[in-house]
Scaffold this active site. Structure first.
Site, PDB file in Angstrom:
ATOM      1  N   ALA A   1      32.975  86.705  76.322  1.00 15.18           N
ATOM      2  CA  ALA A   1      32.431  85.862  75.261  1.00 15.18           C
ATOM      3  C   ALA A   1      32.346  86.711  73.996  1.00 15.18           C
ATOM      4  CB  ALA A   1      31.049  85.361  75.669  1.00 15.18           C
ATOM      5  N   LYS A   2      32.034  86.045  72.893  1.00 12.35           N
ATOM      6  CA  LYS A   2      32.007  86.753  71.598  1.00 12.35           C
ATOM      7  C   LYS A   2      31.098  87.979  71.643  1.00 12.35           C
ATOM      8  CE  LYS A   2      33.673  83.656  68.136  1.00 12.35           C
ATOM      9  NZ  LYS A   2      33.330  82.248  68.296  1.00 12.35           N
TER      10      LYS A   2
END
Ligand code: GLU
Length: 332
Positions: A263-264
């Site tokens: 994820a980011k």
């Protein structure tokens, strides 16, 4: 003694099936590299299909970007939205007529029924199942509830249309995955009846992917193992439609150190970001090959150099981890 007949093996046909819902990251790139190697190492053909069906996260620029990123990495395909081919079009939004035909067949055979469950339930089931449907069994509330689509539609407020759900037969399904071995799942008990289309023209992932892989003559599906549970549902569709399924091969995904999906917050692992930072494609492929167990740490490698090393039996069965060493090397 009889001489066994030798049946010439069909050259395999594989596919790269990016969804333009976000930029390609290291995890997707690894699955695509493996799908490419598996086919190219056996002189098969590879097609690229853009899986851009209606989904809130689909971004038109991401489709172009996915093609650019894959090409930059050194991967290629023989048929695709940018080069055409015998099964054109290769973009799902341009293939909706085919999905409608499959749905119509299932409808005429009584294998689907209209469903008025909430838009949210149905929309969750639209996208590839790693985005939501798994883990939430549908209780088949609308099964045998309405005599036909019109009656179901009349039960909804104006502007809303019933979805179409597939009636799952009870029982355990078994198949042999090309990497993970024998897999079993009771789709009826674990997933329940599943959505094929949000409305008659609103084909979702399951309907589209099975229709397309069949129509495009795909014989091998190599993809991330987040889609393993979806495979049993796809096999149920193949069986009902009387179509020969492809071989399925599910490979480990890349995960963050905490074992979670990338994820980011784990840093920018998008291929485009690594490229903008000045990394060479061979450095990225070198990392992917190291993860597979086919190269030493820190090597620069072109995809073609891996063709002779590709071997599913020696592929590391553990997920590829973006650990501290990898993060430092990528300057994440
Ligand atoms: N387009 C899907 C995804 O990116 C992959 C579908 C598939 O491989 O069956 O998640």
């Amino acid at each position: 003694m009889t001489t066994p007949l030798s049946i010439p093996a069909r050259p395999p046909r594989g596919r790269l099936a990016p969804s333009p819902t976000g930029a390609l990251h290291l995890g997707n790139a690894r699955s695509f590299l493996l799908a490419w190697l598996s086919i190219r190492s056996r002189n098969g053909t590879l097609l690229l299909r853009m899986e851009d069906l209606d989904h809130p996260k689909v971004k038109p620029v991401a489709a172009r970007q996915a093609l650019d990123d894959l090409r930059w990495l050194g991967l290629d395909w023989d048929e695709g939205p940018d080069i055409g081919g015998p099964h054109a079009p290769y973009t799902q939004t341009e293939r909706v007529e085919l999905y409608r035909e499959t749905l119509e067949r299932l409808r005429s055979e009584g294998r689907v029924y209209p469903c008025v469950c909430s838009r949210r339930d149905v929309e969750n089931a639209q996208s590839a199942p790693q985005n939501g449907e798994d883990g939430q069994r549908y209780g088949n509330a609308c099964r045998d509830r309405f005599p036909n689509y019109e009656t179901a539609a009349a039960a909804l407020p104006p502007g809303r249309l019933p979805a179409w759900r597939f009636r799952v037969e009870p029982g355990v399904r078994v198949f042999r995955d090309g990497f993970r071995g024998v897999q079993t799942r009771d789709v009826a008990a674990e997933d329940g009846d599943f959505t094929l289309a949000r409305h008659p023209d609103g084909a979702g992932y399951m309907l589209a992917v099975v229709t397309d892989d069949h129509a495009m003559g795909v014989t091998e599906v190599l993809r991330g193992d987040d889609l393993l549970p979806a495979t049993h549902r796809q096999l149920a569709l193949y069986e009902t439609l009387g179509w020969t399924p492809p071989e399925f091969i599910h490979v480990p995904l890349a995960v963050a150190e905490d074992g979670r999906r990338l994820a980011k917050r784990h840093g920018d692992t998008r291929i485009s970001a690594l490229r903008e930072k000045g990394m060479a494609p061979e450095d990225v492929i070198g990392l992917l090959a190291w993860w597979c167990g086919w190269a030493d740490w820190g090597k620069s490698i072109a995809p073609v150099e891996l063709l002779s090393r590709f071997d599913l039996l020696s592929l590391e069965p553990r997920p590829a981890v973006i650990d501290r060493r990898v993060r430092e090397w990528l300057a994440l």
